[in-house]
Design a protein around this motif. Structure first.
Motif, PDB file in Angstrom:
ATOM      1  N   GLN A   1     -49.695  13.305  49.689  1.00 37.84           N
ATOM      2  CA  GLN A   1     -50.371  12.077  50.119  1.00 37.84           C
ATOM      3  C   GLN A   1     -49.475  10.879  49.826  1.00 37.84           C
ATOM      4  O   GLN A   1     -49.055  10.680  48.687  1.00 37.84           O
ATOM      5  CB  GLN A   1     -51.703  11.896  49.372  1.00 37.84           C
ATOM      6  CG  GLN A   1     -52.701  13.009  49.601  1.00 37.84           C
ATOM      7  CD  GLN A   1     -53.238  12.997  51.014  1.00 37.84           C
ATOM      8  OE1 GLN A   1     -53.407  11.950  51.619  1.00 37.84           O
ATOM      9  NE2 GLN A   1     -53.494  14.181  51.551  1.00 37.84           N
ATOM     10  N   ARG A   2     -49.218  10.078  50.845  1.00 42.79           N
ATOM     11  CA  ARG A   2     -48.317   8.937  50.688  1.00 42.79           C
ATOM     12  C   ARG A   2     -48.786   7.970  49.599  1.00 42.79           C
ATOM     13  O   ARG A   2     -47.994   7.511  48.777  1.00 42.79           O
ATOM     14  CB  ARG A   2     -48.160   8.215  52.021  1.00 42.79           C
ATOM     15  CG  ARG A   2     -47.134   7.108  51.965  1.00 42.79           C
ATOM     16  CD  ARG A   2     -46.844   6.531  53.355  1.00 42.79           C
ATOM     17  NE  ARG A   2     -45.723   5.636  53.281  1.00 42.79           N
ATOM     18  CZ  ARG A   2     -44.448   5.985  53.309  1.00 42.79           C
ATOM     19  NH1 ARG A   2     -44.126   7.245  53.424  1.00 42.79           N
ATOM     20  NH2 ARG A   2     -43.491   5.087  53.231  1.00 42.79           N
ATOM     21  N   ALA A   3     -50.079   7.645  49.570  1.00 39.37           N
ATOM     22  CA  ALA A   3     -50.595   6.692  48.578  1.00 39.37           C
ATOM     23  C   ALA A   3     -50.403   7.226  47.162  1.00 39.37           C
ATOM     24  O   ALA A   3     -49.976   6.488  46.265  1.00 39.37           O
ATOM     25  CB  ALA A   3     -52.068   6.385  48.840  1.00 39.37           C
ATOM     26  N   ASP A   4     -50.693   8.515  46.960  1.00 38.35           N
ATOM     27  CA  ASP A   4     -50.491   9.118  45.638  1.00 38.35           C
ATOM     28  C   ASP A   4     -49.008   9.108  45.271  1.00 38.35           C
ATOM     29  O   ASP A   4     -48.640   8.823  44.127  1.00 38.35           O
ATOM     30  CB  ASP A   4     -50.999  10.568  45.616  1.00 38.35           C
ATOM     31  CG  ASP A   4     -52.508  10.663  45.627  1.00 38.35           C
ATOM     32  OD1 ASP A   4     -53.188   9.653  45.342  1.00 38.35           O
ATOM     33  OD2 ASP A   4     -53.017  11.760  45.930  1.00 38.35           O
ATOM     34  N   ALA A   5     -48.165   9.433  46.246  1.00 37.80           N
ATOM     35  CA  ALA A   5     -46.719   9.459  45.994  1.00 37.80           C
ATOM     36  C   ALA A   5     -46.211   8.075  45.600  1.00 37.80           C
ATOM     37  O   ALA A   5     -45.396   7.949  44.682  1.00 37.80           O
ATOM     38  CB  ALA A   5     -45.981   9.973  47.227  1.00 37.80           C
ATOM     39  N   GLU A   6     -46.694   7.037  46.260  1.00 33.73           N
ATOM     40  CA  GLU A   6     -46.274   5.675  45.926  1.00 33.73           C
ATOM     41  C   GLU A   6     -46.716   5.287  44.523  1.00 33.73           C
ATOM     42  O   GLU A   6     -45.957   4.677  43.771  1.00 33.73           O
ATOM     43  CB  GLU A   6     -46.824   4.689  46.956  1.00 33.73           C
ATOM     44  CG  GLU A   6     -46.150   4.818  48.313  1.00 33.73           C
ATOM     45  CD  GLU A   6     -46.843   4.032  49.420  1.00 33.73           C
ATOM     46  OE1 GLU A   6     -47.965   3.504  49.206  1.00 33.73           O
ATOM     47  OE2 GLU A   6     -46.247   3.936  50.526  1.00 33.73           O
ATOM     48  N   ASP A   7     -47.955   5.650  44.161  1.00 32.58           N
ATOM     49  CA  ASP A   7     -48.449   5.350  42.808  1.00 32.58           C
ATOM     50  C   ASP A   7     -47.620   6.057  41.746  1.00 32.58           C
ATOM     51  O   ASP A   7     -47.223   5.460  40.742  1.00 32.58           O
ATOM     52  CB  ASP A   7     -49.912   5.789  42.657  1.00 32.58           C
ATOM     53  CG  ASP A   7     -50.884   4.909  43.415  1.00 32.58           C
ATOM     54  OD1 ASP A   7     -50.483   3.806  43.858  1.00 32.58           O
ATOM     55  OD2 ASP A   7     -52.048   5.324  43.571  1.00 32.58           O
ATOM     56  N   VAL A   8     -47.369   7.343  41.971  1.00 34.32           N
ATOM     57  CA  VAL A   8     -46.614   8.121  40.994  1.00 34.32           C
ATOM     58  C   VAL A   8     -45.171   7.639  40.916  1.00 34.32           C
ATOM     59  O   VAL A   8     -44.584   7.591  39.831  1.00 34.32           O
ATOM     60  CB  VAL A   8     -46.702   9.631  41.296  1.00 34.32           C
ATOM     61  CG1 VAL A   8     -45.741  10.429  40.426  1.00 34.32           C
ATOM     62  CG2 VAL A   8     -48.125  10.121  41.091  1.00 34.32           C
ATOM     63  N   LEU A   9     -44.613   7.241  42.036  1.00 34.36           N
ATOM     64  CA  LEU A   9     -43.248   6.706  42.030  1.00 34.36           C
ATOM     65  C   LEU A   9     -43.168   5.478  41.128  1.00 34.36           C
ATOM     66  O   LEU A   9     -42.247   5.348  40.321  1.00 34.36           O
ATOM     67  CB  LEU A   9     -42.803   6.350  43.450  1.00 34.36           C
ATOM     68  CG  LEU A   9     -41.373   5.825  43.573  1.00 34.36           C
ATOM     69  CD1 LEU A   9     -40.367   6.934  43.284  1.00 34.36           C
ATOM     70  CD2 LEU A   9     -41.141   5.250  44.968  1.00 34.36           C
ATOM     71  N   GLN A  10     -44.154   4.605  41.248  1.00 32.27           N
ATOM     72  CA  GLN A  10     -44.172   3.415  40.388  1.00 32.27           C
ATOM     73  C   GLN A  10     -44.272   3.812  38.913  1.00 32.27           C
ATOM     74  O   GLN A  10     -43.539   3.289  38.067  1.00 32.27           O
ATOM     75  CB  GLN A  10     -45.330   2.505  40.763  1.00 32.27           C
ATOM     76  CG  GLN A  10     -45.365   1.246  39.929  1.00 32.27           C
ATOM     77  CD  GLN A  10     -46.478   0.297  40.345  1.00 32.27           C
ATOM     78  OE1 GLN A  10     -47.191   0.532  41.297  1.00 32.27           O
ATOM     79  NE2 GLN A  10     -46.604  -0.784  39.614  1.00 32.27           N
TER      80      GLN A  10
END
Length: 193
Positions: free
Chosen positions: A55-64
């Motif tokens: 999931q893109r949104a989850d990936a962005e959160d985890v990346l941060q």
């Protein structure tokens, strides 16, 4: 204002040196150096997050979360034991695993399956962050057959799932799972874990 060099146009050795130097400068609190680290590595780290989370949104959160952790732990980076990308990928994978564990408590089956695919190699590798252990791990990895060693390396360092490994290598999924489990057991025995 001076222009920034195109970091993608730099030869691989100079790029590695630039990344190593920038990460070490970031350890001293240099925010501009950390920006360089981010520009050089965020696409790779985002790819790990997206591939494992889906999931893109989850990936962005985890990346941060991963980059906050990289900033906070930059002083613990030791270039004699791991490349900057390997060290950062381990931190990123650990953040992905944390997210999957949180999601696991919410119960979707596909999340549980993804967590099971990730935990064995990642949990195994996480114990080797300490100084000197990398050499022992390398020595034990040398004892594995080439195919099994390559599967472990790709699963751990590139964040590939069992299914991706099976498809990429043209090996049945069950075979990939058993090879990795047996290889991890052999490594643990070799390392006395």
């Amino acid at each position: 204002m001076p222009t920034r060099p195109d970091i993608h146009a730099i030869d691989p050795d100079a790029r590695l040196n630039l990344l190593r130097d920038a990460l070490q400068a970031a350890a001293g609190g240099d925010r501009q150096a950390f920006e360089t680290v981010y520009r050089m590595t965020s696409a790779k780290m985002f790819g790990i997050c997206l591939r494992l989370l889906g999931q893109r949104a989850d990936a962005e959160d985890v990346l941060q979360e991963a980059y906050v952790s990289i900033w906070n732990k930059a002083a613990s980076f030791d270039p004699t034991y791991a490349s900057p990308i390997t060290w950062m990928a381990m931190i990123t994978r650990n953040k992905v695993i944390d997210r999957l564990r949180r999601q696991r408590s919410e119960g979707p089956l596909d999340t549980v399956e993804r967590l099971d695919e990730l935990v064995a190699p990642a949990a195994f590798g996480a114990s080797f962050e300490f100084r000197g252990e990398r050499r022992r791990l390398d020595s034990c990895m040398e004892r594995l057959e080439d195919a099994q060693r390559q599967l472990i390396e790709v699963a751990f360092f590139e964040g590939r799932s069992y299914a991706e490994l099976a498809e990429h290598r043209g090996i049945p999924l069950g075979t990939v799972k058993s090879w990795i489990r047996r290889s991890l057991a052999r490594l643990k025995g070799c390392l006395g874990l």
